[in-house]
Design a protein around this motif. Structure first.
Motif, PDB file in Angstrom:
ATOM      1  N   ALA A  47     -32.727  -3.146  -2.724  1.00 38.85           N
ATOM      2  CA  ALA A  47     -33.847  -3.546  -3.593  1.00 38.85           C
ATOM      3  C   ALA A  47     -34.011  -2.600  -4.768  1.00 38.85           C
ATOM      4  O   ALA A  47     -35.112  -2.374  -5.243  1.00 38.85           O
ATOM      5  CB  ALA A  47     -35.146  -3.630  -2.789  1.00 38.85           C
ATOM      6  N   CYS A  66     -38.502  -3.310  -9.150  1.00 41.33           N
ATOM      7  CA  CYS A  66     -39.916  -3.666  -9.000  1.00 41.33           C
ATOM      8  C   CYS A  66     -40.494  -3.041  -7.735  1.00 41.33           C
ATOM      9  O   CYS A  66     -39.784  -2.794  -6.758  1.00 41.33           O
ATOM     10  CB  CYS A  66     -40.069  -5.180  -8.916  1.00 41.33           C
ATOM     11  N   HIS A  70     -41.678  -8.442  -6.455  1.00 42.96           N
ATOM     12  CA  HIS A  70     -40.471  -8.505  -7.284  1.00 42.96           C
ATOM     13  C   HIS A  70     -40.616  -9.624  -8.304  1.00 42.96           C
ATOM     14  O   HIS A  70     -40.995 -10.752  -7.963  1.00 42.96           O
ATOM     15  CB  HIS A  70     -39.231  -8.751  -6.423  1.00 42.96           C
ATOM     16  N   TYR A  76     -43.221 -14.212  -9.127  1.00 42.75           N
ATOM     17  CA  TYR A  76     -43.144 -13.045  -8.252  1.00 42.75           C
ATOM     18  C   TYR A  76     -42.843 -13.482  -6.830  1.00 42.75           C
ATOM     19  O   TYR A  76     -43.227 -14.578  -6.403  1.00 42.75           O
ATOM     20  CB  TYR A  76     -44.476 -12.290  -8.254  1.00 42.75           C
ATOM     21  N   VAL A  80     -36.255  -9.472  -3.148  1.00 39.45           N
ATOM     22  CA  VAL A  80     -35.400  -9.440  -4.330  1.00 39.45           C
ATOM     23  C   VAL A  80     -34.332 -10.514  -4.203  1.00 39.45           C
ATOM     24  O   VAL A  80     -34.316 -11.293  -3.242  1.00 39.45           O
ATOM     25  CB  VAL A  80     -34.788  -8.040  -4.526  1.00 39.45           C
ATOM     26  N   VAL A  86     -38.932  -6.203  -1.178  1.00 39.19           N
ATOM     27  CA  VAL A  86     -39.221  -5.399  -2.363  1.00 39.19           C
ATOM     28  C   VAL A  86     -39.768  -4.048  -1.931  1.00 39.19           C
ATOM     29  O   VAL A  86     -40.380  -3.916  -0.859  1.00 39.19           O
ATOM     30  CB  VAL A  86     -40.223  -6.135  -3.275  1.00 39.19           C
TER      31      VAL A  86
END
Length: 221
Positions: A47, A66, A70, A76, A80, A86
């Motif tokens: 990630a 992020c 993510h 969002y 990922v 994330v």
């Protein structure tokens, strides 16, 4: 005037637009080094830092990692691209955001109420750019907090209606803070130019620019 002489002259805070505030040299050198060390840690897999593919098939010229949520263009998620979770949004970074809002708006109450839960960390090499865009994928319209590390950049801050003028170009340097919210929260903004070799070597970033932006997603699991 030489660069050395300019470095001795404090740069003043500036209100670029309504509720859009630039605070130069907000992070001390040691704080910049600590934030850079965190960025290096966040960039590691899984990630970690990655190139972002756009729905058009193109690729963004910046690389990104992020925290909290993510960002995929233009949504969002908690995972990922390859499905890894994330990275978490750290509590200490939220405290940085609250202090940033309080000092930018000179409003301790607004600062205390700020609860960011997502960060986008963008790395710009010497040729990377970011076109004018709005940060519109969050469900909240709380302020965006932006922190700069490394090379100087031209930050273009526009209006809320169109990508065209009027806009204001702001020189952002390592350690600078930029906060925008309220009537300016949906302003178009971007980075048309990086100025290679302008970063302070003492920060520890060999080249390029890192931008850490904090937001309130307004999302729930």
């Amino acid at each position: 005037m030489t660069d050395r002489t300019e470095a001795l002259i404090p740069r003043a805070r500036a209100q670029v637009a309504d509720c859009a505030v630039h605070l130069p040299d907000w992070l001390r050198l040691e704080q910049q080094r600590e934030l850079l060390a965190a960025c290096h840690d966040w960039a590691r897999p899984p990630a970690g830092m990655r190139t972002v593919s756009l729905p058009s098939g193109g690729m963004m010229s910046v690389r990104m990692v992020c925290l909290g949520w993510h960002w995929h263009p233009y949504r969002y998620s908690r995972t990922v691209d390859e499905g890894a979770a994330v990275r978490p949004f750290p509590d200490w970074l939220g405290e940085v955001g609250r202090r940033a809002v309080a000092e930018a708006y000179q409003d301790p109450v607004a600062g205390a109420a700020y609860r960011p839960d997502v960060a986008l960390v963008n790395y710009y090499d010497s040729t990377a750019k970011m076109g004018l865009h709005q940060d519109r994928d969050e469900h909240s319209r709380e302020p965006v907090v932006s922190l700069s590390l490394g090379d100087d950049c031209v930050f273009r801050f526009g209006n809320c209606r169109t990508r065209t003028r009027p806009w204001t170009d702001v020189l952002l340097r390592s350690g600078d803070l930029f906060v925008f919210g309220g009537p300016s929260r949906m302003a178009y903004h971007g980075v048309p130019k990086i100025l290679p070799g302008t970063g302070d070597p003492a920060v520890g970033l060999a080249g390029g620019r890192l931008n850490v932006t904090l937001r309130v997603s307004g999302l729930t699991d």
